[in-house]
Design a protein around this motif. Structure first.
Motif, PDB file in Angstrom:
ATOM      1  N   PRO A  27       0.799  -1.106   0.048  1.00 46.34           N
ATOM      2  CA  PRO A  27      -0.059  -0.104   0.052  1.00 46.34           C
ATOM      3  C   PRO A  27       0.858   1.369   0.049  1.00 46.34           C
ATOM      4  O   PRO A  27       2.016   1.157   0.233  1.00 46.34           O
ATOM      5  N   ALA A  28       0.268   2.454  -0.471  1.00 50.80           N
ATOM      6  CA  ALA A  28       1.128   3.545  -0.607  1.00 50.80           C
ATOM      7  C   ALA A  28       1.638   3.945   0.804  1.00 50.80           C
ATOM      8  O   ALA A  28       2.960   4.422   0.655  1.00 50.80           O
ATOM      9  N   ASP A  29       1.153   3.971   1.754  1.00 53.43           N
ATOM     10  CA  ASP A  29       1.761   4.366   3.147  1.00 53.43           C
ATOM     11  C   ASP A  29       3.232   3.592   3.540  1.00 53.43           C
ATOM     12  O   ASP A  29       4.244   3.753   3.763  1.00 53.43           O
ATOM     13  N   HIS A  30       2.960   2.180   3.280  1.00 51.99           N
ATOM     14  CA  HIS A  30       4.020   1.210   3.312  1.00 51.99           C
ATOM     15  C   HIS A  30       5.092   1.410   2.514  1.00 51.99           C
ATOM     16  O   HIS A  30       6.235   1.157   2.808  1.00 51.99           O
ATOM     17  N   ARG A  31       4.703   1.701   1.238  1.00 50.45           N
ATOM     18  CA  ARG A  31       5.957   1.825   0.084  1.00 50.45           C
ATOM     19  C   ARG A  31       6.722   3.365   0.517  1.00 50.45           C
ATOM     20  O   ARG A  31       7.780   3.365   0.294  1.00 50.45           O
ATOM     21  N   ALA A  32       5.873   4.416   0.908  1.00 52.08           N
ATOM     22  CA  ALA A  32       6.658   5.395   1.483  1.00 52.08           C
ATOM     23  C   ALA A  32       7.728   5.049   2.570  1.00 52.08           C
ATOM     24  O   ALA A  32       8.645   5.735   2.710  1.00 52.08           O
ATOM     25  N   ALA A  33       7.200   4.359   3.467  1.00 51.04           N
ATOM     26  CA  ALA A  33       7.984   3.855   4.585  1.00 51.04           C
ATOM     27  C   ALA A  33       9.106   2.968   4.179  1.00 51.04           C
ATOM     28  O   ALA A  33      10.422   3.253   4.706  1.00 51.04           O
ATOM     29  N   TRP A  34       8.809   2.286   3.162  1.00 52.55           N
ATOM     30  CA  TRP A  34      10.006   1.626   2.282  1.00 52.55           C
ATOM     31  C   TRP A  34      10.898   2.528   2.101  1.00 52.55           C
ATOM     32  O   TRP A  34      12.194   2.508   1.921  1.00 52.55           O
ATOM     33  N   GLY A  72      -0.996  -0.184  10.375  1.00 53.38           N
ATOM     34  CA  GLY A  72      -0.587   0.831   9.801  1.00 53.38           C
ATOM     35  C   GLY A  72       0.838   1.264  10.345  1.00 53.38           C
ATOM     36  O   GLY A  72       1.358   0.489  11.118  1.00 53.38           O
ATOM     37  N   ILE A  73       1.626   1.998   9.406  1.00 55.00           N
ATOM     38  CA  ILE A  73       2.778   2.246   9.809  1.00 55.00           C
ATOM     39  C   ILE A  73       3.333   2.824  10.803  1.00 55.00           C
ATOM     40  O   ILE A  73       4.451   2.141  11.755  1.00 55.00           O
ATOM     41  N   ASP A  74       2.570   3.587  11.566  1.00 58.87           N
ATOM     42  CA  ASP A  74       2.661   4.108  12.848  1.00 58.87           C
ATOM     43  C   ASP A  74       2.607   3.154  14.111  1.00 58.87           C
ATOM     44  O   ASP A  74       3.299   3.373  14.891  1.00 58.87           O
ATOM     45  N   GLU A  75       1.755   2.166  13.786  1.00 62.80           N
ATOM     46  CA  GLU A  75       1.834   1.102  14.808  1.00 62.80           C
ATOM     47  C   GLU A  75       2.915   0.167  14.681  1.00 62.80           C
ATOM     48  O   GLU A  75       3.334  -0.339  16.040  1.00 62.80           O
ATOM     49  N   VAL A  76       3.829   0.075  13.522  1.00 61.96           N
ATOM     50  CA  VAL A  76       4.836  -1.107  13.455  1.00 61.96           C
ATOM     51  C   VAL A  76       6.086  -0.174  13.604  1.00 61.96           C
ATOM     52  O   VAL A  76       6.774  -0.590  14.633  1.00 61.96           O
ATOM     53  N   LEU A  77       6.282   0.657  13.103  1.00 62.61           N
ATOM     54  CA  LEU A  77       7.602   1.505  12.988  1.00 62.61           C
ATOM     55  C   LEU A  77       7.604   2.684  13.943  1.00 62.61           C
ATOM     56  O   LEU A  77       8.698   3.296  14.457  1.00 62.61           O
ATOM     57  N   GLY A  78       6.520   3.450  14.045  1.00 65.93           N
ATOM     58  CA  GLY A  78       6.253   4.353  15.034  1.00 65.93           C
ATOM     59  C   GLY A  78       6.695   5.713  14.136  1.00 65.93           C
ATOM     60  O   GLY A  78       6.786   5.592  13.167  1.00 65.93           O
ATOM     61  N   GLU A  79       7.003   6.840  14.817  1.00 64.55           N
ATOM     62  CA  GLU A  79       7.163   8.075  14.261  1.00 64.55           C
ATOM     63  C   GLU A  79       8.663   8.078  13.848  1.00 64.55           C
ATOM     64  O   GLU A  79       8.997   9.081  13.002  1.00 64.55           O
ATOM     65  N   ASP A  80       9.531   7.533  14.504  1.00 67.56           N
ATOM     66  CA  ASP A  80      11.089   7.570  14.345  1.00 67.56           C
ATOM     67  C   ASP A  80      11.650   6.526  13.488  1.00 67.56           C
ATOM     68  O   ASP A  80      12.258   5.629  13.962  1.00 67.56           O
ATOM     69  N   ILE A  81      11.415   6.887  12.164  1.00 67.06           N
ATOM     70  CA  ILE A  81      11.888   5.733  11.108  1.00 67.06           C
ATOM     71  C   ILE A  81      13.543   5.820  11.359  1.00 67.06           C
ATOM     72  O   ILE A  81      14.034   4.532  11.143  1.00 67.06           O
ATOM     73  N   LYS A  82      14.206   6.810  11.272  1.00 64.50           N
ATOM     74  CA  LYS A  82      15.712   6.941  11.148  1.00 64.50           C
ATOM     75  C   LYS A  82      16.009   6.226  12.280  1.00 64.50           C
ATOM     76  O   LYS A  82      17.189   5.401  12.381  1.00 64.50           O
ATOM     77  N   GLY A  83      15.512   6.115  13.753  1.00 61.63           N
ATOM     78  CA  GLY A  83      15.836   5.463  14.777  1.00 61.63           C
ATOM     79  C   GLY A  83      15.433   3.910  14.736  1.00 61.63           C
ATOM     80  O   GLY A  83      16.213   3.165  15.121  1.00 61.63           O
ATOM     81  N   PHE A  84      14.491   3.660  13.992  1.00 61.56           N
ATOM     82  CA  PHE A  84      14.222   2.173  13.904  1.00 61.56           C
ATOM     83  C   PHE A  84      15.096   1.662  12.615  1.00 61.56           C
ATOM     84  O   PHE A  84      15.956   0.637  12.970  1.00 61.56           O
ATOM     85  N   CYS A  85      15.762   2.441  11.894  1.00 62.42           N
ATOM     86  CA  CYS A  85      16.733   1.940  11.061  1.00 62.42           C
ATOM     87  C   CYS A  85      18.337   1.977  11.614  1.00 62.42           C
ATOM     88  O   CYS A  85      18.920   0.978  11.392  1.00 62.42           O
ATOM     89  N   ALA A  86      18.346   2.844  12.455  1.00 62.76           N
ATOM     90  CA  ALA A  86      19.486   2.798  13.380  1.00 62.76           C
ATOM     91  C   ALA A  86      19.579   1.411  14.233  1.00 62.76           C
ATOM     92  O   ALA A  86      20.597   0.798  14.432  1.00 62.76           O
ATOM     93  N   ALA A  87      18.371   1.008  14.665  1.00 68.86           N
ATOM     94  CA  ALA A  87      18.296  -0.069  15.491  1.00 68.86           C
ATOM     95  C   ALA A  87      18.673  -1.328  14.584  1.00 68.86           C
ATOM     96  O   ALA A  87      19.152  -2.568  15.081  1.00 68.86           O
ATOM     97  N   LEU A  88      18.094  -1.341  13.364  1.00 69.02           N
ATOM     98  CA  LEU A  88      18.224  -2.336  12.411  1.00 69.02           C
ATOM     99  C   LEU A  88      19.911  -2.608  12.027  1.00 69.02           C
ATOM    100  O   LEU A  88      20.132  -3.805  11.819  1.00 69.02           O
ATOM    101  N   ALA A  89      20.242  -1.594  11.984  1.00 68.89           N
ATOM    102  CA  ALA A  89      21.777  -1.395  11.366  1.00 68.89           C
ATOM    103  C   ALA A  89      22.952  -2.042  12.601  1.00 68.89           C
ATOM    104  O   ALA A  89      24.062  -1.959  12.565  1.00 68.89           O
ATOM    105  N   GLY A  90      22.115  -2.237  13.792  1.00 70.15           N
ATOM    106  CA  GLY A  90      23.265  -2.515  14.856  1.00 70.15           C
ATOM    107  C   GLY A  90      23.001  -1.677  16.178  1.00 70.15           C
ATOM    108  O   GLY A  90      23.967  -1.687  17.229  1.00 70.15           O
ATOM    109  N   GLY A  91      21.963  -0.877  16.270  1.00 69.43           N
ATOM    110  CA  GLY A  91      21.723  -0.188  17.463  1.00 69.43           C
ATOM    111  C   GLY A  91      21.996   1.136  17.246  1.00 69.43           C
ATOM    112  O   GLY A  91      22.889   1.691  16.584  1.00 69.43           O
ATOM    113  N   GLU A  92      21.406   1.978  18.345  1.00 70.08           N
ATOM    114  CA  GLU A  92      21.591   3.564  18.339  1.00 70.08           C
ATOM    115  C   GLU A  92      23.363   3.616  18.402  1.00 70.08           C
ATOM    116  O   GLU A  92      23.713   3.083  19.151  1.00 70.08           O
TER     117      GLU A  92
END
Length: 118
Positions: A27-34, A72-92
């Protein structure tokens, strides 16, 4: 994966194209989050980006699963996508290529300064 594909990066191109096909089905919002996830994860990549492929695959899988579940994206990733990505990459505080280059530059400058002081 054969040697030629590894050297030329053809394997990465195939994987990337598969990611894009999968992302188009979101969906569009998930694609934007991607798109945002890609932008925020790339600084954590190595020279080829090969180290990010499993992380990107998992992130896209998460988006596909949540879209299928109707979340929804906010339920899964929250507002901080940058922080989510930092956590995926090995933590803050995970080291990005900028951090590695900065450390290398500082080391080289310190080495040169020590030689001048002698």
């Amino acid at each position: 994966m054969n040697f030629w594909d590894t050297i030329t990066g053809n394997d990465l191109t195939r994987e990337w194209n598969a990611f894009e096909v999968r992302a188009q089905a979101l969906p569009a919002d998930h694609r934007a989050a991607w798109e945002q996830i890609q932008v925020h994860l790339f600084p954590y990549g190595d020279f080829t980006g090969r180290n990010l492929m499993p992380i990107l695959d998992s992130a896209l899988g998460l988006l596909e699963q949540t879209a299928a579940d109707g979340q929804g994206i906010d339920e899964v990733l929250g507002e901080d996508i940058k922080g989510f990505c930092a956590a995926l990459a090995g933590g803050e505080g995970a080291r990005s290529y900028r951090d590695r280059w900065r450390q290398q530059l500082n080391r080289n400058v310190a080495r040169k300064l020590n030689r001048l002081g002698d």
